[in-house]
Design a protein around this motif. Sequence first.
Motif, PDB file in Angstrom:
ATOM      1  N   ALA A  13       0.835  -1.212   0.000  1.00  0.00           N
ATOM      2  CA  ALA A  13       0.000   0.000   0.000  1.00  0.00           C
ATOM      3  C   ALA A  13       0.866   1.257   0.000  1.00  0.00           C
ATOM      4  O   ALA A  13       0.508   2.261  -0.608  1.00  0.00           O
ATOM      5  CB  ALA A  13      -0.942  -0.005   1.205  1.00  0.00           C
ATOM      6  N   HIS A  16       2.354   1.165  -3.797  1.00  0.00           N
ATOM      7  CA  HIS A  16       1.469   1.217  -4.958  1.00  0.00           C
ATOM      8  C   HIS A  16       0.118   1.883  -4.721  1.00  0.00           C
ATOM      9  O   HIS A  16      -0.690   1.967  -5.646  1.00  0.00           O
ATOM     10  CB  HIS A  16       1.236  -0.201  -5.477  1.00  0.00           C
ATOM     11  N   GLN A  17      -0.153   2.292  -3.507  1.00  0.00           N
ATOM     12  CA  GLN A  17      -1.403   2.978  -3.225  1.00  0.00           C
ATOM     13  C   GLN A  17      -1.071   4.310  -2.553  1.00  0.00           C
ATOM     14  O   GLN A  17       0.042   4.786  -2.664  1.00  0.00           O
ATOM     15  CB  GLN A  17      -2.321   2.088  -2.387  1.00  0.00           C
ATOM     16  N   SER A  18      -2.005   4.869  -1.858  1.00  0.00           N
ATOM     17  CA  SER A  18      -1.795   6.217  -1.303  1.00  0.00           C
ATOM     18  C   SER A  18      -1.399   6.224   0.172  1.00  0.00           C
ATOM     19  O   SER A  18      -1.496   7.255   0.829  1.00  0.00           O
ATOM     20  CB  SER A  18      -3.073   7.036  -1.489  1.00  0.00           C
ATOM     21  N   LYS A  19      -0.940   5.092   0.684  1.00  0.00           N
ATOM     22  CA  LYS A  19      -0.551   5.053   2.098  1.00  0.00           C
ATOM     23  C   LYS A  19       0.748   5.834   2.278  1.00  0.00           C
ATOM     24  O   LYS A  19       1.793   5.420   1.798  1.00  0.00           O
ATOM     25  CB  LYS A  19      -0.375   3.612   2.582  1.00  0.00           C
ATOM     26  N   VAL A  51      -6.744  -5.002   2.949  1.00  0.00           N
ATOM     27  CA  VAL A  51      -6.457  -4.012   1.917  1.00  0.00           C
ATOM     28  C   VAL A  51      -6.571  -4.740   0.592  1.00  0.00           C
ATOM     29  O   VAL A  51      -6.086  -5.855   0.444  1.00  0.00           O
ATOM     30  CB  VAL A  51      -5.035  -3.426   2.064  1.00  0.00           C
ATOM     31  N   GLY A  53      -6.079  -4.840  -3.632  1.00  0.00           N
ATOM     32  CA  GLY A  53      -5.299  -4.283  -4.723  1.00  0.00           C
ATOM     33  C   GLY A  53      -4.173  -5.202  -5.136  1.00  0.00           C
ATOM     34  O   GLY A  53      -3.905  -6.233  -4.513  1.00  0.00           O
ATOM     35  N   TRP A  83      -5.605   5.487   6.701  1.00  0.00           N
ATOM     36  CA  TRP A  83      -4.430   4.691   7.041  1.00  0.00           C
ATOM     37  C   TRP A  83      -3.998   4.852   8.496  1.00  0.00           C
ATOM     38  O   TRP A  83      -3.216   4.052   9.009  1.00  0.00           O
ATOM     39  CB  TRP A  83      -3.258   5.066   6.143  1.00  0.00           C
TER      40      TRP A  83
END
Length: 133
Positions: A13, A16-19, A51, A53, A83
């Motif tokens: 996360a 590759h995500q917005s964490k 999570v 994704g 988060w």
Amino acid sequence: MKALTVRQPWAGAIAHQSKRIENRTWQLPGKYWGARVLIHASAQRDRFAVVYGEHLDVYSAIVAVATITGCHYSEDGTCCGPWGEERVYHWTLADVTALPTPVPATGALGFWTPTEDVLAAALRELTDQEVTP
């Protein structure tokens, strides 16, 4: 450059995500404020995490590089969006760059020093990413 081991799916996360925070029970040591660190996906998954994704199934590998920009304690966890956890320190992250190919590595608790081979491979991944369109 130091590395920080983070359990999956949190490492993915971050990469590759917005964490953009890491929840920890301990305050960030001052010498790591502003430090660029390797984000290492641990060998074990956080069994309580949910999570969704891609890229969350990589284990025992360097998956990203990030800059730790600060640290604050949060009583209720709401300051850092979805988060943030309550009653822990939030380490804030910026300039996160996911590695195109994770670099296998054995991690450790807390901050740790990667081997020269692991560091070189991670930096090569970053360089390749910057050159490849």
